[in-house]
Every structure is written in C-alpha cells, then in structure tokens.
Design a protein around this motif. Structure first.
Motif, PDB file in Angstrom:
ATOM      1  N   SER A 134       0.812  -1.236  -0.045  1.00  0.00           N
ATOM      2  CA  SER A 134      -0.037   0.190  -0.042  1.00  0.00           C
ATOM      3  C   SER A 134       0.821   1.195   0.044  1.00  0.00           C
ATOM      4  O   SER A 134       2.020   1.509   0.727  1.00  0.00           O
ATOM      5  CB  SER A 134      -0.695  -0.068   1.479  1.00  0.00           C
ATOM      6  OG  SER A 134      -1.798   1.268   1.289  1.00  0.00           O
ATOM      7  N   LEU A 135       0.503   2.066  -0.743  1.00  0.00           N
ATOM      8  CA  LEU A 135       1.239   3.434  -0.966  1.00  0.00           C
ATOM      9  C   LEU A 135       1.007   4.359   0.108  1.00  0.00           C
ATOM     10  O   LEU A 135       1.817   5.245   0.441  1.00  0.00           O
ATOM     11  CB  LEU A 135       0.743   4.278  -2.233  1.00  0.00           C
ATOM     12  CG  LEU A 135       1.834   5.012  -2.694  1.00  0.00           C
ATOM     13  CD1 LEU A 135       3.259   4.276  -3.281  1.00  0.00           C
ATOM     14  CD2 LEU A 135       1.248   5.959  -4.147  1.00  0.00           C
ATOM     15  N   ASN A 177      -5.164   7.133  -2.295  1.00  0.00           N
ATOM     16  CA  ASN A 177      -4.333   5.997  -1.417  1.00  0.00           C
ATOM     17  C   ASN A 177      -5.216   4.822  -1.853  1.00  0.00           C
ATOM     18  O   ASN A 177      -5.029   3.817  -1.853  1.00  0.00           O
ATOM     19  CB  ASN A 177      -4.532   6.417  -0.110  1.00  0.00           C
ATOM     20  CG  ASN A 177      -3.200   7.177   0.532  1.00  0.00           C
ATOM     21  OD1 ASN A 177      -2.584   7.349  -0.372  1.00  0.00           O
ATOM     22  ND2 ASN A 177      -3.219   8.008   1.287  1.00  0.00           N
ATOM     23  N   ASN A 199      -3.996   3.813  -4.955  1.00  0.00           N
ATOM     24  CA  ASN A 199      -2.610   3.469  -4.457  1.00  0.00           C
ATOM     25  C   ASN A 199      -1.764   4.072  -5.739  1.00  0.00           C
ATOM     26  O   ASN A 199      -0.920   3.573  -6.258  1.00  0.00           O
ATOM     27  CB  ASN A 199      -2.264   1.902  -4.566  1.00  0.00           C
ATOM     28  CG  ASN A 199      -1.728   1.421  -3.637  1.00  0.00           C
ATOM     29  OD1 ASN A 199      -1.544   1.807  -2.705  1.00  0.00           O
ATOM     30  ND2 ASN A 199      -0.887   0.195  -3.743  1.00  0.00           N
TER      31      ASN A 199
END
Length: 125
Positions: free
Chosen positions: A27-28, A73, A76
């Motif tokens: 996950s970013l 988010n 991502n």
C-alpha cells in the motif's frame, strides 16, 4: 513496493499533462511520495512531494502555481498535474517513495527508498 510512472508524452508549450505514479506490492499510504525530474545534461531536480495524509506538499520554485501533486490512497496512485508547460519542463520524470513520517516533506533524494522507471515529458512546438 514497485512504482510505475506514466502519463508522459509530447505536448506544446502552454499545454497540460497529468503524470501518474502507481504502486504495487504494498500500500502506498504509508509512504511520502516525491516527483523528481532530470533533463538531458542536467542534474536531477526535486519537483514536488506529498506526505502520507496529503496534509503537506512542497513544490520547486520553478513549478509553483503550475503543477499540483495529489494522491488517491484508495487507488494506490499519486498524480502530478502539470499546466502551462514550458520547454524547460522537458525531462524524464521519476516518482519515488519513502517511509517518511510527519506532515512536512522534502525533495531530497536520499530520503526515498523506492524509485519508478521514469516517464519522458517533452514540451516542444
């Protein structure tokens, strides 16, 4: 985390492009993300960065008021919207991710552990 930058291309002066930095493998949302660029014969330059929560952003003086960094988010992905492009914006643009906490970010390359492969932006008539 693997980063994939895309969205570059040939655009006329005054035009716009939106670059994307898509992450895979992790996950970013735990990473501060930055965009750098390198023009032929020039040193790498920090363009912009955004903190994990998007509270903090930073822009190079050369792009302030023309570029906007944002992140999604859930997807991502981090974006760099570029308007009023100039010939001097021509460069390979790289996105980078670093596990940097806090609400302030900096475009210092050593802070970033993961780098994408770059996407070429050419501004020319």
């Amino acid at each position: 985390v693997q980063l994939q930058a895309s969205g570059g291309g040939l655009v006329q002066p005054g035009g716009s492009l939106r670059l994307s930095c898509a992450a895979s493998g992790r996950s970013l949302n735990i990473y501060t993300i930055a965009w750098f660029r390198q023009a032929p014969g020039k040193e790498r330059e920090g363009v912009s960065c955004i903190t994990t929560t998007a509270i903090g952003t930073r822009y190079a003086d050369s792009v302030k008021g023309r570029f906007t960094i944002s992140r999604d988010n859930a997807k991502n992905t981090v974006y760099l919207q570029m308007h009023s492009l100039k010939s001097e914006d021509t460069a390979v643009y790289y996105c980078a991710a670093g596990p940097i906490p806090g609400d302030v970010c900096h475009t210092l390359p050593f802070l970033y552990d993961y780098w994408g492969q770059g996407t070429l932006v050419t501004v020319s008539s």
